[in-house]
Design a protein around this motif. Structure first.
Motif, PDB file in Angstrom:
ATOM      1  N   SER A 157      25.140  30.712  35.476  1.00 16.09           N
ATOM      2  CA  SER A 157      26.324  31.530  35.183  1.00 16.09           C
ATOM      3  C   SER A 157      26.633  31.524  33.689  1.00 16.09           C
ATOM      4  N   LYS A 187      28.851  39.370  38.270  1.00 20.71           N
ATOM      5  CA  LYS A 187      30.061  38.711  38.768  1.00 20.71           C
ATOM      6  C   LYS A 187      30.050  38.625  40.280  1.00 20.71           C
ATOM      7  N   GLU A 188      29.599  39.684  40.930  1.00 20.68           N
ATOM      8  CA  GLU A 188      29.542  39.679  42.392  1.00 20.68           C
ATOM      9  C   GLU A 188      28.597  38.599  42.896  1.00 20.68           C
ATOM     10  N   TRP A 228      27.596  35.785  41.288  1.00 26.97           N
ATOM     11  CA  TRP A 228      28.057  34.427  41.009  1.00 26.97           C
ATOM     12  C   TRP A 228      29.330  34.070  41.772  1.00 26.97           C
ATOM     13  N   GLU A 229      30.151  35.033  42.063  1.00 30.14           N
ATOM     14  CA  GLU A 229      31.301  34.761  42.930  1.00 30.14           C
ATOM     15  C   GLU A 229      30.841  34.423  44.344  1.00 30.14           C
ATOM     16  N   MET A 230      29.808  35.102  44.799  1.00 29.22           N
ATOM     17  CA  MET A 230      29.311  34.881  46.162  1.00 29.22           C
ATOM     18  C   MET A 230      28.661  33.510  46.312  1.00 29.22           C
ATOM     19  N   SER A 268      29.095  30.847  44.564  1.00 28.05           N
ATOM     20  CA  SER A 268      29.924  29.712  44.146  1.00 28.05           C
ATOM     21  C   SER A 268      31.196  29.685  44.971  1.00 28.05           C
ATOM     22  N   PRO A 297      34.435  28.617  46.711  1.00 27.78           N
ATOM     23  CA  PRO A 297      35.379  27.587  46.263  1.00 27.78           C
ATOM     24  C   PRO A 297      35.437  26.415  47.232  1.00 27.78           C
ATOM     25  N   HIS A 319      32.956  26.752  42.465  1.00 23.67           N
ATOM     26  CA  HIS A 319      33.560  27.846  41.712  1.00 23.67           C
ATOM     27  C   HIS A 319      34.092  27.358  40.378  1.00 23.67           C
ATOM     28  N   VAL A 355      32.837  29.020  36.757  1.00 23.19           N
ATOM     29  CA  VAL A 355      33.747  29.624  35.780  1.00 23.19           C
ATOM     30  C   VAL A 355      33.598  28.940  34.421  1.00 23.19           C
ATOM     31  N   TRP A 389      30.307  30.132  32.834  1.00 24.36           N
ATOM     32  CA  TRP A 389      30.440  31.534  32.416  1.00 24.36           C
ATOM     33  C   TRP A 389      31.236  31.623  31.114  1.00 24.36           C
TER      34      TRP A 389
END
Length: 393
Positions: free
Chosen positions: A30, A75-76, A78-80, A82, A84, A341, A345, A348
């Motif tokens: 990320s 972003k999609e 890495w959000e998926m 990672s 939380p 998550h 962040v 990133w």
């Protein structure tokens, strides 16, 4: 009469072909996504992206989308991957964060990562020898579906952006690059399997079969594609942003966990330093050869041997801007599989910050190199002083 090599290009690095080189490093990837986002804001759009392991995944998402969709797709992804965790860090001090990160990594190792990999049930040791399920702890079929959803492989195969990803043959031990430009010449097409092969790190992930050969993660042999880029392009000037996820330099370990982290950093970064130094030596040798040929008397300049040397001495001008993720004090050897998550962040944002620091010295990319044919910069090491050519980490 022999066409003797003359002075090299006086164009500025900013006018050269722009290349993005992405190292492997699992959850640390990320950092590359954040760096790419900031590079785009600085007006850098790569014409060529080369990656290994998680760098290959990021590279495919970038090359496989229109420019305006690249950052949202990253972003999609890495959000998926990672998801939380159900709690926040235990404390803000280094010890508390270290405990949090190690716990997060342990949960990932137990339950897998959404859209990326899942643990085998029953576990690999319980399968009979030779069964595909006996050769890896995780199943990466979720990654195939993720790549098919987030990456437009038609765009990649239409050569909108050059894409190169590296893998290693399991039985041959040979390094192999899958390159959409080279595939086009052979009538082949790139697909999710080529990206997955580049990231198939054993024994966690299974080998990927392509044209009858089994492939593992390219990081086993070399964790950076810089070598391939420099060998594949010798005609055009290059401006390369090399985004590495492990730093060769670091403090002396004080615990076993520190030692494990330091070993991993050195193992995956040392080849980057070796490759950079080797290529600088090659470039300096070619430069010296051109100068020597220019000093030859006229009766030798048309010698057949000199003609061969003239061809060898030709080269492009290369500028490498090195962006290196440098670990926090609380990170351990589990940092490359801590997909929490919180960590995503942080990585990133570190990528964004390092690019912004580097771009404070953007002027070094807007003036011709003074006689050098390969220059490397690490512009984040000391953001307050004017940049000097840096020895690669």
């Amino acid at each position: 009469m022999t066409d003797h090599p003359g002075p090299q290009s006086t164009r500025t690095p900013a006018d050269a072909q722009r290349v993005l080189v992405l190292q492997g490093g699992g959850a640390l990837g990320s950092y590359q996504a954040g760096a790419f986002q900031a590079l785009c804001h600085s007006g850098f759009e790569p014409e060529w992206i080369a990656g290994i392991s998680i760098g290959a995944v990021n590279a495919a998402i970038i090359a496989g989308n229109e420019p305006e969709k690249r950052v949202p797709r990253l972003k999609e992804f890495w959000e998926m991957v990672s998801a939380p965790v159900p709690w926040k860090p235990f404390a803000n001090d280094d010890h508390g964060r270290e405990l949090f990160n190690n716990t997060s990594a342990a949960l990932i190792a137990t339950f897998g990562v959404p859209g990326f990999f899942t643990p085998r049930i029953p576990p690999a040791p319980l399968w009979p020898p030779g069964a595909p399920q006996s050769l890896s702890f995780y199943d990466t079929s979720p990654l195939k579906k993720t790549l098919e959803r987030l990456v437009d492989f038609d765009r990649i195969n239409d050569l909108k952006t050059r894409l190169s990803v590296g893998a290693v043959g399991v039985t041959s031990g040979n390094f192999k690059y899958f390159d959409n430009f080279e595939f086009k010449k052979l009538g082949k097409k790139m697909g999710p399997e080529h990206i997955m092969a580049s990231g198939a790190l054993p024994p966690g992930f299974p080998a990927i079969v392509i044209d009858g050969e089994h492939y593992w993660d390219g990081g086993i042999a070399s964790n950076t594609p810089l070598d391939y880029v420099l060998e594949a392009e010798i005609d055009r000037d290059l401006l390369i942003f090399q985004v590495d996820l492990f730093s060769a330099r670091g403090p002396l370990p004080s615990t076993l966990l520190d030692a494990a982290e330091r070993e991993k950093d050195i193992r995956y970064s040392s080849r980057t330093r070796m490759n950079t130094d080797k290529n600088k030596l090659v470039h300096n040798t070619r430069k010296a050869l051109r100068e020597l040929i220019g000093k030859l008397p006229d009766n030798l300049k048309n010698d057949p041997s000199v003609e061969i040397l003239c061809q060898v001495a030709k080269e492009s001008t290369v500028t490498v801007v090195h962006l290196i993720y440098r670990s926090k004090n609380y990170e351990t050897s589990a940092k490359d599989y801590d997909f929490s998550h919180v960590a995503m962040v942080e990585h990133w944002e570190a990528g964004v910050r390092d690019v912004h620091l580097s771009m404070r010295h953007k002027d070094c990319l807007e003036q011709p190199q003074s006689g050098e044919t390969m220059v490397t910069y690490d512009l984040t090491r000391d953001a307050t002083n004017p940049p000097n050519e840096s020895r690669s980490e």
